[in-house]
Scaffold this motif. Structure first.
Motif, PDB file in Angstrom:
ATOM      1  N   HIS A 205      -4.424  10.187   4.611  1.00  0.00           N
ATOM      2  CA  HIS A 205      -3.564  10.609   3.511  1.00  0.00           C
ATOM      3  C   HIS A 205      -4.150  10.190   2.162  1.00  0.00           C
ATOM      4  O   HIS A 205      -3.997  10.896   1.167  1.00  0.00           O
ATOM      5  CB  HIS A 205      -2.164  10.012   3.686  1.00  0.00           C
ATOM      6  CG  HIS A 205      -1.215  10.395   2.593  1.00  0.00           C
ATOM      7  ND1 HIS A 205      -0.662  11.646   2.491  1.00  0.00           N
ATOM      8  CD2 HIS A 205      -0.743   9.673   1.526  1.00  0.00           C
ATOM      9  CE1 HIS A 205       0.125  11.701   1.431  1.00  0.00           C
ATOM     10  NE2 HIS A 205       0.089  10.524   0.827  1.00  0.00           N
ATOM     11  N   GLN A 271       1.230   3.186   4.909  1.00  0.00           N
ATOM     12  CA  GLN A 271       0.459   4.424   4.920  1.00  0.00           C
ATOM     13  C   GLN A 271      -0.774   4.295   5.817  1.00  0.00           C
ATOM     14  O   GLN A 271      -1.068   5.176   6.627  1.00  0.00           O
ATOM     15  CB  GLN A 271       0.012   4.780   3.507  1.00  0.00           C
ATOM     16  CG  GLN A 271      -0.876   6.023   3.441  1.00  0.00           C
ATOM     17  CD  GLN A 271      -1.427   6.235   2.058  1.00  0.00           C
ATOM     18  OE1 GLN A 271      -0.684   6.202   1.078  1.00  0.00           O
ATOM     19  NE2 GLN A 271      -2.720   6.435   1.979  1.00  0.00           N
ATOM     20  N   ASP A 275      -2.141   6.563   9.175  1.00  0.00           N
ATOM     21  CA  ASP A 275      -3.236   7.479   8.901  1.00  0.00           C
ATOM     22  C   ASP A 275      -4.048   7.746  10.170  1.00  0.00           C
ATOM     23  O   ASP A 275      -4.090   6.897  11.071  1.00  0.00           O
ATOM     24  CB  ASP A 275      -4.164   6.891   7.826  1.00  0.00           C
ATOM     25  CG  ASP A 275      -3.859   7.434   6.443  1.00  0.00           C
ATOM     26  OD1 ASP A 275      -3.153   8.459   6.359  1.00  0.00           O
ATOM     27  OD2 ASP A 275      -4.310   6.840   5.455  1.00  0.00           O
TER      28      ASP A 275
END
Length: 317
Positions: A205, A271, A275
């Motif tokens: 991302h 995050q 990923d």
């Protein structure tokens, strides 16, 4: 066997003195490598005494498997320099050594590939043969580079891409063992098919909104953080806060032109935890490059674990 009254030899006499066949002498003469001095009244080839040394030189050069074109250059230079070795001979020998080196490397890879097939259980040999047989000998790293070009940000500067590929694409060993051949074949299979069955290569991302400048900043910072983490890993330190982690977070914060805050660290950790991951790529790379040098993937995992521990973020199972 004696020379005729004119001081010249017939083709048979020259062949006998050189220990070769008449057919060989005729072949080199017809190719212009062994000029004849004259023709007899009956049209037979005649050679001067210098032809014997020239013929021996031709045989020596050909024994090294030099192509006729290279032999011709060496002979022409030999005439120009009055028999003193020159650059043509040096270039021919160096070129042949490079060729032999490539051939030997290919043979070593082929031997290790065959041993990999031979050493696995009989029921697995057909599949193993298909796996290692799909890789050239010696192997080509271009498919690995293409894989990373699909993974990296599309607008990443060429210089940054090149620097990353130098680290991420392992160079095949000159003299591999069967396990290394298998590891490279598995890497090749991994990068030659869509990841996770998707139509394209999934990207982290963090890459999706990165422009040229941002991606350059990100990967330059990550390279420094990975190097610092590798130092910690060589000392067998568990993932922990410190200079390496600060540099890791700062690389992402600088690329996004935002501040490094506790909230940013928690968001980044969440995050990174979801990923796409290619841990298997780095595991296989480590088998090729060998311990104890940590791979960028191992350093990334160490830093992610350090960030998760600091922020209390759960790592993926």
């Amino acid at each position: 066997m004696s020379t005729s009254h004119d001081g010249l030899w017939g083709i048979g006499e020259l062949a006998a003195r050189a220990g070769v066949s008449v057919k060989t002498v005729r072949f080199y003469s017809d190719g212009g490598l062994l000029p004849e001095a004259a023709r007899s009244a009956g049209g037979h080839r005649r050679y001067g005494s210098g032809s014997l040394e020239r013929l021996r030189m031709i045989r020596s050069l050909r024994a090294m498997d030099l192509p006729v074109s290279a032999v011709r250059r060496v002979l022409d230079e030999d005439e120009d320099t009055a028999g003193r070795a020159g650059g043509a001979l040096e270039d021919a020998v160096a070129g042949q050594l490079r060729t032999l080196g490539s051939q030997l490397r290919a043979l070593r890879w082929r031997e290790a590939a065959l041993r990999s097939v031979q050493e696995c259980p009989p029921a697995e040999r057909p599949a193993r043969l298909r796996l290692v047989g799909a890789v050239t000998s010696p192997p080509d790293t271009a498919p690995l580079a293409r894989f990373w070009r699909g993974w990296l940000p599309p607008r990443m500067p060429a210089r940054s891409v090149t620097a990353f590929l130098e680290v991420a694409v392992p160079q095949p060993p000159e003299d591999p063992d069967p396990g290394q051949v298998l590891a490279f074949a598995q890497l090749y299979a991994m990068v030659s098919r869509p990841c996770d069955g998707s139509a394209g290569q999934p990207q982290p991302h963090a890459h999706r909104d990165a422009g040229a400048r941002e991606s350059a900043v990100l990967y330059a910072g990550l390279a420094e953080a990975y190097a610092l983490a590798a130092t910690e890993m060589r000392g067998d330190r568990e993932p922990c806060p410190g200079e390496a982690l600060d540099g890791f977070v700062d690389a992402y914060a600088s690329a996004r032109t935002t501040a490094d805050t506790p909230d940013f660290r928690r968001a980044l950790s969440r995050q990174l935890a979801v990923d796409p991951r290619i841990d298997r790529y780095w595991e296989l790379t480590a088998e090729l490059t060998g311990p104890p040098e940590p791979t960028p993937g191992a350093a990334h995992d160490w830093l992610c674990a350090a960030l998760a521990a600091e922020t209390g973020t759960a790592l993926p199972a």
